[in-house]
Structures are given as structure tokens and as C-alpha cells.
Design an enzyme around this catalytic site. Sequence first.
Site: not given
Length: 391
Positions: A7, A88, A177, A236, A378
Site C-alpha cells: 500500500n 492497493r 474502502h 474530514r 485488506e
Amino acid sequence: MKILAVNAGSSSLKFQLLVMPEESVITSGIVERIGWDDAIITFKQNGQKITETFQILNHKFAVELVIQGLIKHGAIQSLDEIKGVGHRVVQGGEIFKTSVLITDEVVEQIRSLNDLAPLHNPANITGIEAFRKALPDVPQVAVFDTTFHQTMTEDAFLYAAPYEWYQKYHVRKYGFHGTSHQYVSERAAVLLNNPKAKVIVAHLGNGASICAVDGGKSVDTSMGLTPLEGIPMGTRSGNIDPAVLMLIAGKEDKTYGEVLDDLNKKSGYLGVSGFSNDSRDIIDGMNRGDYRATLAHKIQVKRIVDYIGSYYLYMGGLDAICFTAGIGENAPEIRRDVIKAMKPLGIELDVSENEKRGERMISTPDSKVKAFIIPTNEEVMIARECVRLTA
Ligand code: AMP
């Protein structure tokens, strides 16, 4: 068979070496502060953590150090033990409906999506290119955050904006996601012993999104064109009236880009509490009666529940809610308050199970709708895709 899951971010590179199909982890680690004189590379292996500092000015050198480190620390004896590298990639647009083997053409297609994910895709490409150079004979696979959501139908993914924006510029909801939502919902279907289960996944980490999964397919999700849409997160804002951009730009003499930056980096938990983006600090603040920390928590819970209510109706029912990622797996207070607000759906919290960690059911045995903690993984999803495409 050893697979490396990668990643790559703009200044970091996370990696995990797994043995497949056993899905066991041999080593994992991270290179941080790429581009700096004092970059840090960490390997975790056999319960030990090895950290070294180097000048690492680019991803190419970071990748060389990762590969050398795998040999130096005994994770592999030689490079040909690595049978695949899975990357990823954040944005796959409408081009990638599934993971793919990486070719020159695929790299160019990912690059063509840079406009849609300017903060993420260029960094992902840098990681891919560095690994393709370092391991030219090893198959490399791209696994996208967006592909799981490509099953959404137009009523769910289109904005009610001029249709030409979608036709000309691909403006629509993509969702993110996806690997996590897929992993958790597949696990939930197993725990429920029902492949047709209607499940909502709450991926609550520093980035956070909610996903409605009906019979294994994502039918709606809270993030949009970018990861800014949806529920509030660490920094956020989540959903906000776009007119705020113009108002604040005028009042504070900022460009729209700068205000957008505030919505990405200075909002959410951080913006409301005024002191932290970390849920641990927010919960501590709540416990000592801090007004704005309590407000940040209440807003968070309300917005999560807004989505759950909407997805319950959209799917026409619900079998389970699943909590995952840093906050979802570790913060009983959030789970407790979300589940409390879901009471009208017929869900009953098991208070003592909710205080524990690890995969478990946290609703009472006779609760109509079930609740689970399911730690996400993941890297395993990336490794599974790598095996599927290289076998
Ligand atoms: P992630 O993005 O999934 O790695 O999640 C990171 C976030 O999880 C952190 O910013 C914290 O807000 C939260 N987190 C991590 N550990 C805990 C914990 N023990 N209790 C509450 N929140 C936690």
C-alpha cells in the site's frame, strides 16, 4: 506461496508478506517519511519490531530497502520465493470492475484516473513502478478500493446534478474502502450462515465509510467521487452543503482549494472538538465532560445512524451491522451509542461482549438484527486477489 501486499502512499509504503493459501503473515512493516533524510523503515517479524533510519529520497530506494530487509531479516532466502505483488490502488473509476494483472497499459489506465484521485493514484503508481523495476519477473496485481462498489446501480451512484457532468467528466459516486467492506461482509455472511444476508458495514478508522451489502454485493456506500463525502471522519467533514465553500472562501480570503483542504484536513473530530482527530482523545474528552468533544461524538453517531436508517430502507431489511477498522474495532462507546440509536430496528446490545476485542457477536442471542465486531484485513484480500489472478 509467498505474496507481498503493498500500500504505497505519497510519503509512506506499507507492506505485508503472506504465505498463501494459509493466509499467515511472515512479516509486515512500513517505510515512513519517504523523501526525507531521516526516513524510518520498520519490520515486524516473530513478535519483534526492527526500526532503522536512512536517507530515503524516493520510492525506488524504499522498495530496494524493503526487498533487502526481507532477505536480511530471514523472511525469504531469495527473491524468487515472492510469487506475486499485490498493490492497493485507490481509484479504479469505471474502467476496473475487478482486480487486474498489471501491464504497461493498466498503468496508463490508472494514470488516466489521476484527476479523480489526485492525492492517491499518483502515489499508488509510484509504488507499482518501483516494484515492477525491482522485481521485473514477478507478476503484479492491482486491487482497487472502488471495484467492490461497481455493483451499485445508477439510482445509488449518480448525483442529482447535470447529467452531462457524468457523461463528460465521470462525476459520480465511486465509494472507497471496498476491499475492507468486501472482507467484512463476506465474513459476516459466514458468521450468519447466510450468503444472501443484508449487511451494513461501518468501517470507522481515521477515514470512515458505511456500506450496504445485499447478498454479497455493494448496493450503496457513503463515500463519493472522493473520500470526503459521507460521515464525518478524523479530519474530514463528510457531507456538507457545497455553498459553504463559496461563503468561507469569501470570508477568509481563501481559494476554493484551500477551503476544500480545510474540509479534508481540519474538520471532522478535529474541527468540532478543536483538539484531536483521534477517537481515543475524543472519548477521554467526553469522559471528563468536555463540551465540544462530546458534541463531536454525538454528531458522529447521528450521521452514522442516518446512513444505517437509509440503507435499512434501501435494502428492505437488515440482518447485521458490522463494526471494523481502528475505531470500529476498538471503541466500545461508538458501537454502544450507534446500536442504542438502532433500537427501533430490533437490535439489542450485549453490554459485556461489546467491551471485548476481536471478532465476535456483540448483540444478544435473541436480537432480531445482529451486531458484530469483525477486524478488517485488506492485506489478505489483496493477497487472495493476487493468487486468483496469478495461479
Ligand atoms: P485506522 O485508520 O483504521 O488505522 O484507524 C485509526 C484510528 O482508530 C485512530 O485515529 C483512532 O481514532 C482509532 N483508534 C485506534 N485505537 C483505538 C482505541 N484503542 N480506542 C479507540 N480508538 C482507537
